[in-house]
Design an enzyme around this catalytic site. Structure first.
Site, PDB file in Angstrom:
ATOM      1  CG  ASP A 103      -8.786   3.324   3.152  1.00  0.00           C
ATOM      2  OD1 ASP A 103      -8.370   4.150   2.327  1.00  0.00           O
ATOM      3  OD2 ASP A 103      -8.441   2.123   3.169  1.00  0.00           O
TER       4      ASP A 103
HETATM    5  N1  URA Z   1      -3.791   1.265   3.842  1.00  0.00           N
HETATM    6  C1  URA Z   1      -5.104   1.037   3.692  1.00  0.00           C
HETATM    7  O1  URA Z   1      -5.512   0.057   3.087  1.00  0.00           O
HETATM    8  N2  URA Z   1      -5.963   1.919   4.212  1.00  0.00           N
HETATM    9  C2  URA Z   1      -5.580   3.009   4.904  1.00  0.00           C
HETATM   10  O2  URA Z   1      -6.414   3.780   5.388  1.00  0.00           O
HETATM   11  C3  URA Z   1      -4.204   3.231   5.063  1.00  0.00           C
HETATM   12  C4  URA Z   1      -3.320   2.343   4.509  1.00  0.00           C
END
Ligand code: URA
Length: 236
Positions: A103
């Site tokens: 993310d």
């Molecule tokens: N899980 C998440 O919620 N975000 C990420 O970036 C990776 C795994």
């Protein structure tokens, strides 16, 4: 065998248009002979290609480890946001992509490559490759939570159930803000955040530390990247 203009563009000698121009201008040689046709096929394994006398060797695959910083998206291009590839300004190769997404606000280990086969092997849930995260989470994380993660958590919104594969949760510190290490073998959208949300907790900080046997180099600062070593490549 590969087209001469693709060979040169892949290796960052210029855009496809630019390398076509160099070829037509006679600046490009193959095995010492001027090559005038961009569509000419060359054997990337044994022929010698040069631009203005400088050899351009062909690398089929490239592999980089990045410590992804917050604030950039794991994409090859984006109209509004800065991408992880925008951070790799000195890499001219154009076919790289991030193998798996983090993310925008997540940090940590990101593999950037042009090897689609390897990316598939690392990311397919059927292959059960570990993805290990460090997280800080609002609220007290309990042994009951550890059990829930082990059994699989329903992260489906509303009616549709979406049960995660068993995950390993290790509590590093508990308190108003807890610290944990979580190992999952899938990569569903916002998976870690949704797993904690299902248990009434919020992920405040998330960093990926490991994928399979590939561990984030602790000397890489956020935004830095480097080639994988031969040993690291073997681990994958
Ligand atoms: N899980 C998440 O919620 N975000 C990420 O970036 C990776 C795994």
């Amino acid at each position: 065998m590969i087209r001469l203009d693709k060979y040169l563009a892949d290796m960052g000698a210029g855009t496809r248009q630019e390398v076509k121009k160099y070829i037509r201008q006679g600046q490009v040689t193959v095995d010492g002979q001027p090559a005038k046709k961009p569509e000419m096929k060359v054997d990337e394994l044994c022929q010698v290609v040069a631009v203005s006398g400088t050899r351009v060797s062909y690398k089929m695959y490239e592999y980089y480890m990045m410590n992804k910083p917050k604030g950039v998206v794991s994409a090859t291009s984006d109209k509004k946001e800065k991408t992880v590839l925008d951070l790799m300004e000195d890499i001219k190769r154009r076919d790289l992509f991030p193998a798996g997404r983090l993310d925008k606000d997540t940090e940590g280990l990101l593999l950037i490559t042009n090897d689609g086969g390897l990316a598939h092997r690392l990311l397919s849930p059927k292959k059960h490759v570990d993805k290990c995260y460090y997280a800080s989470v609002s609220g007290i994380v309990t042994d009951e939570d550890v059990l829930c993660f082990k059994e699989g958590i329903d992260i489906g919104a509303g009616k549709e159930k979406e049960i995660t594969l068993p995950a390993r949760l290790e509590i590093l510190k508990t308190g108003e803000i807890s610290e944990v290490r979580l190992t999952i073998q899938e990569g569903k959208f916002h998976q870690v955040k949704r797993m904690f949300k299902a248990l009434g907790k919020e992920v405040l900080y998330l960093k990926r530390e490991r994928m399979g046997n590939l561990v984030l180099d602790p000397f890489l600062l956020p935004g830095q990247y480097r080639n994988l070593t031969e040993e690291e490549l073997k681990l994958l």
